[in-house]
Design a protein around this motif. Structure first.
Motif, PDB file in Angstrom:
ATOM      1  N   ILE A  97       0.861  -1.172   0.000  1.00 16.66           N
ATOM      2  CA  ILE A  97       0.000   0.000   0.000  1.00 16.66           C
ATOM      3  C   ILE A  97       0.901   1.225   0.000  1.00 16.66           C
ATOM      4  CG2 ILE A  97      -1.718   1.322   1.300  1.00 16.66           C
ATOM      5  CD1 ILE A  97      -2.708  -1.363   2.408  1.00 16.66           C
ATOM      6  N   MET A  98       0.586   2.145  -0.924  1.00 19.96           N
ATOM      7  CA  MET A  98       1.389   3.374  -1.020  1.00 19.96           C
ATOM      8  C   MET A  98       0.506   4.575  -0.708  1.00 19.96           C
ATOM      9  SD  MET A  98       3.642   2.587  -4.444  1.00 19.96           S
ATOM     10  CE  MET A  98       4.276   4.240  -4.432  1.00 19.96           C
ATOM     11  N   GLN A  99       1.060   5.504   0.086  1.00 16.91           N
ATOM     12  CA  GLN A  99       0.350   6.744   0.366  1.00 16.91           C
ATOM     13  C   GLN A  99       1.389   7.809   0.678  1.00 16.91           C
ATOM     14  OE1 GLN A  99      -2.675   6.514   3.368  1.00 16.91           O
ATOM     15  NE2 GLN A  99      -3.041   8.707   3.325  1.00 16.91           N
ATOM     16  N   ASP A 100       1.258   8.933   0.002  1.00 15.92           N
ATOM     17  CA  ASP A 100       2.145  10.085   0.215  1.00 15.92           C
ATOM     18  C   ASP A 100       3.617   9.697   0.144  1.00 15.92           C
ATOM     19  OD1 ASP A 100      -0.092  11.736   0.580  1.00 15.92           O
ATOM     20  OD2 ASP A 100      -0.157  11.272   2.738  1.00 15.92           O
ATOM     21  N   GLY A 101       3.957   8.832  -0.800  1.00 19.92           N
ATOM     22  CA  GLY A 101       5.342   8.444  -0.996  1.00 19.92           C
ATOM     23  C   GLY A 101       5.842   7.379  -0.043  1.00 19.92           C
ATOM     24  N   CYS A 102       5.021   6.937   0.867  1.00 18.00           N
ATOM     25  CA  CYS A 102       5.407   5.882   1.808  1.00 18.00           C
ATOM     26  C   CYS A 102       4.834   4.552   1.329  1.00 18.00           C
ATOM     27  CB  CYS A 102       4.871   6.188   3.201  1.00 18.00           C
ATOM     28  SG  CYS A 102       5.550   7.689   3.909  1.00 18.00           S
TER      29      CYS A 102
END
Length: 186
Positions: free
Chosen positions: A28-33
């Protein structure tokens, strides 16, 4: 799923490949994380090209038995969204038909398919607020709730004599289980 697919003649190699894809780790990717790898624990993976095929394979026999038992009910299934609808000579008849069918559908989902209904996502949509409230009251135990916006969703439809509803898009309808929560494929 494997056994049901085999009984229906679905190619074993495709079944094995798809189940392996379902069991594969996801990120899972969110805001580059990026998360640590996780695996789907149940349900249908969003965007899966085989989702509808697997639901049909897994649910086919149970859905057929349901349709035979409830011939006055229109049953629609799209992946994990299920809809029951009915037209009848009176709102009371619609309420009776859909209450019985929904009770049977819930039992089938739990007892035969080993799934759960997402009660918080279930809703009643009907041609009148009174009908939505009546169905909701009858089905309170299965998580269906009358829609507050029912009146604005449908045009007014009148019941006279033995006439059916005049507008197909506006018949009393019960959205039973917008989300099924199922065990992962085996």
């Amino acid at each position: 799923l494997k056994e049901r697919a085999k009984l229906l003649g679905f190619p074993e190699s495709i079944t094995r490949l798809a189940i392996a894809a379902y069991r594969a780790p996801r990120l899972i990717m969110q805001d580059g994380c990026v998360s640590s790898p996780i695996r789907a624990g149940r349900g249908v993976i969003a965007g899966c090209g085989f989702a509808m095929t697997f639901v049909k394979i897994y649910c086919r026999d149970a859905f057929l038995r349901f349709c035979i038992k409830h011939p006055k009910v229109k049953f629609d299934a799209y992946v994990d969204d299920l809809t029951l609808s009915a037209s009848a000579d009176s709102e009371q008849e619609v309420c009776d038909i859909l209450t019985a069918a929904t009770t049977d559908l819930l039992s089938m989902i739990q007892d035969e398919l080993f799934c759960e209904v997402a009660h918080d996502k279930s809703a009643v949509v009907a041609s009148s607020a009174d009908l939505a409230n009546a169905i909701g009251a009858q089905l309170g135990c299965v998580g269906a709730t009358p829609s507050a916006a029912t009146a604005s969703l449908c045009r007014t439809v009148s019941y006279t004599g033995s006439e059916r509803l005049q507008q197909q898009e506006c018949h009393p309808q019960l959205v039973v289980a917008p989300s099924l929560l199922c065990s992962p494929p085996r």
